[in-house]
Design an enzyme around this catalytic site. Structure first.
Site, PDB file in Angstrom:
ATOM      1  N   THR A   1      48.151  27.267 -20.049  1.00 13.40           N
ATOM      2  CA  THR A   1      46.773  27.054 -19.790  1.00 13.40           C
ATOM      3  C   THR A   1      46.608  27.451 -18.046  1.00 13.40           C
ATOM      4  OG1 THR A   1      44.553  25.780 -19.956  1.00 13.40           O
ATOM      5  CG2 THR A   1      46.788  24.575 -19.126  1.00 13.40           C
ATOM      6  N   ALA A   2      45.400  28.163 -18.067  1.00 14.26           N
ATOM      7  CA  ALA A   2      44.935  28.779 -16.776  1.00 14.26           C
ATOM      8  C   ALA A   2      45.158  27.606 -15.501  1.00 14.26           C
ATOM      9  CB  ALA A   2      43.829  29.502 -16.752  1.00 14.26           C
TER      10      ALA A   2
ATOM     11  N   LYS B   1      33.649  38.760 -24.501  1.00 14.98           N
ATOM     12  CA  LYS B   1      32.364  38.805 -23.776  1.00 14.98           C
ATOM     13  C   LYS B   1      31.834  40.117 -23.360  1.00 14.98           C
ATOM     14  CE  LYS B   1      31.612  33.940 -22.468  1.00 14.98           C
ATOM     15  NZ  LYS B   1      31.587  33.132 -21.387  1.00 14.98           N
TER      16      LYS B   1
ATOM     17  N   MET C   1      35.574  27.440 -15.403  1.00 16.68           N
ATOM     18  CA  MET C   1      34.397  27.581 -15.470  1.00 16.68           C
ATOM     19  C   MET C   1      33.670  27.179 -14.368  1.00 16.68           C
ATOM     20  SD  MET C   1      34.290  27.460 -19.667  1.00 16.68           S
ATOM     21  CE  MET C   1      34.923  25.985 -19.539  1.00 16.68           C
TER      22      MET C   1
ATOM     23  N   ASP D   1      40.279  38.226 -26.960  1.00 14.13           N
ATOM     24  CA  ASP D   1      39.192  37.926 -26.351  1.00 14.13           C
ATOM     25  C   ASP D   1      39.415  38.522 -25.005  1.00 14.13           C
ATOM     26  OD1 ASP D   1      38.098  35.758 -27.366  1.00 14.13           O
ATOM     27  OD2 ASP D   1      39.422  34.276 -26.723  1.00 14.13           O
TER      28      ASP D   1
ATOM     29  N   GLY E   1      42.951  33.434 -24.447  1.00 12.74           N
ATOM     30  CA  GLY E   1      43.385  33.230 -23.273  1.00 12.74           C
ATOM     31  C   GLY E   1      43.939  31.973 -22.903  1.00 12.74           C
TER      32      GLY E   1
HETATM   33  N1  SAH Z   1      41.672  28.699 -23.006  1.00 14.57           N
HETATM   34  C1  SAH Z   1      41.930  29.136 -21.458  1.00 14.57           C
HETATM   35  C2  SAH Z   1      40.525  28.684 -21.102  1.00 14.57           C
HETATM   36  C3  SAH Z   1      39.096  29.207 -21.298  1.00 14.57           C
HETATM   37  S1  SAH Z   1      37.977  28.934 -20.256  1.00 14.57           S
HETATM   38  C4  SAH Z   1      43.090  28.451 -20.865  1.00 14.57           C
HETATM   39  O1  SAH Z   1      43.610  27.441 -21.532  1.00 14.57           O
HETATM   40  O2  SAH Z   1      43.370  28.873 -19.796  1.00 14.57           O
HETATM   41  C5  SAH Z   1      37.728  30.400 -19.202  1.00 14.57           C
HETATM   42  C6  SAH Z   1      38.013  29.761 -17.995  1.00 14.57           C
HETATM   43  O3  SAH Z   1      39.575  29.594 -17.676  1.00 14.57           O
HETATM   44  C7  SAH Z   1      37.757  30.656 -16.661  1.00 14.57           C
HETATM   45  O4  SAH Z   1      36.280  30.282 -16.406  1.00 14.57           O
HETATM   46  C8  SAH Z   1      38.415  30.330 -15.726  1.00 14.57           C
HETATM   47  O5  SAH Z   1      38.071  28.720 -15.008  1.00 14.57           O
HETATM   48  C9  SAH Z   1      39.749  29.990 -16.475  1.00 14.57           C
HETATM   49  N2  SAH Z   1      40.557  30.925 -16.205  1.00 14.57           N
HETATM   50  C10 SAH Z   1      41.316  31.614 -17.487  1.00 14.57           C
HETATM   51  N3  SAH Z   1      42.142  32.520 -16.810  1.00 14.57           N
HETATM   52  C11 SAH Z   1      42.342  32.406 -15.461  1.00 14.57           C
HETATM   53  C12 SAH Z   1      42.893  33.018 -14.539  1.00 14.57           C
HETATM   54  N4  SAH Z   1      43.662  33.891 -14.905  1.00 14.57           N
HETATM   55  N5  SAH Z   1      42.820  32.685 -13.360  1.00 14.57           N
HETATM   56  C13 SAH Z   1      42.014  31.545 -12.998  1.00 14.57           C
HETATM   57  N6  SAH Z   1      41.211  31.037 -13.942  1.00 14.57           N
HETATM   58  C14 SAH Z   1      41.431  31.350 -15.119  1.00 14.57           C
END
Ligand code: SAH
Length: 254
Positions: free
Chosen positions: A120-121, A59, A175, A37, A90
């Site tokens: 997770t982020a 995307k 998001m 991704d 991600g």
């Molecule tokens: N599966 C991913 C989330 C996917 S949805 C996870 O568990 O992290 C995508 C959203 O994740 C983005 O819109 C943002 O809100 C968040 N995100 C992903 N990477 C990020 C980062 N490095 N810093 C801040 N937000 C992040």
């Protein structure tokens, strides 16, 4: 790694390449095919064997390069006994990025798969910005919420503000940057105090990490005119105030 497994749904973590799991990295090193991704750090692709096929399914300018159904089909097409297909996503595969749908499809078709969790982020952003998502002095719960605040196909709001707003639980919105004003407004309207701290963390765990701290009342105005890059998470709750003392990573702030 089980012998018969054909597809690994692997969480790549939030950005810092050090935050993938040992098991996730092992999958990459044995991969025959990797579907990845946009939010995946390109550093990981160096770990993949040279002969492996790399397929970008992320995307492009806000549009999915491949619709989800195409990604599902591609996963199944590439899967074969004795082959290692890695679906690198991600963060954690099962937190918002539609990993659940991919797993359901594999299950329907009968392709053996495993899920390798990732950091997770939201949790990574909290840790790297000095915000403990729970703390005995502030709250005993944390909720991960989609920041897509629009109504669903039944005209019902996707986010249940009545449940989320009351109390002191930490809320982590994914998001949600484009909907910050709605998020703050709805939380206030449903009972969260206007002075509740809000942290916005962009590009968490990378050298571009940026954190803005404000309150539910002031955050939308504060970020107006600020160029906050995506991806970003929004953290709401008293725990955000602990950052004053606990920040250790990012230096660029408000
Ligand atoms: N599966 C991913 C989330 C996917 S949805 C996870 O568990 O992290 C995508 C959203 O994740 C983005 O819109 C943002 O809100 C968040 N995100 C992903 N990477 C990020 C980062 N490095 N810093 C801040 N937000 C992040």
């Amino acid at each position: 790694m089980k012998r018969e497994t054909q597809v690994y749904l692997v969480g790549a973590g939030p950005g810092d390449p050090g935050l993938i799991t040992v098991k996730g990295l092992r999958c990459l090193k044995q991969a025959d095919v990797v579907l990845y991704d946009k939010l995946v750090n390109p550093e990981f692709l160096k770990e993949v064997p040279k002969a492996a096929e790399l397929i970008y399914v992320g995307k492009v300018k806000g549009h999915h390069l491949l619709p989800q159904e195409e990604i599902n089909k591609l996963l199944v097409e590439k899967a074969q006994p004795g082959r290692v297909v890695v679906r690198l996503k991600g963060g954690d595969p099962y937190v918002f990025g539609r990993g659940g749908e991919e797993a359901q499809y594999l299950e329907e078709i009968g392709v053996p798969f495993e899920v390798v969790p990732g950091v997770t982020a939201g949790f990574a952003a909290a840790a790297y910005s000095g915000i403990p998502v729970t703390h005995r002095d502030c709250t005993t719960s944390v909720t991960l919420v989609t920041g897509h605040t629009k109504v669903d196909s039944n005209e019902q709001p996707k986010v249940n503000w009545q449940c989320l707003a009351p109390g002191d639980g930490t809320l982590v919105f994914y998001m949600g940057l484009g909907n910050l004003d709605t998020i703050c407004r709805e939380l206030i309207a449903h009972g969260r105090p206007i002075n509740t701290p809000v942290g916005i963390i962009s590009c968490a765990t990378t050298s571009q990490q940026m954190t803005v701290v404000s309150t539910l009342e002031n955050a939308p105005q504060k970020i107006q005119g600020m160029e906050i890059p995506t991806p970003a998470v929004i953290i709401v709750g008293e725990v955000v105030s602990l950052r004053d003392k606990l920040r250790w990573f990012d230096t660029v702030t408000e």
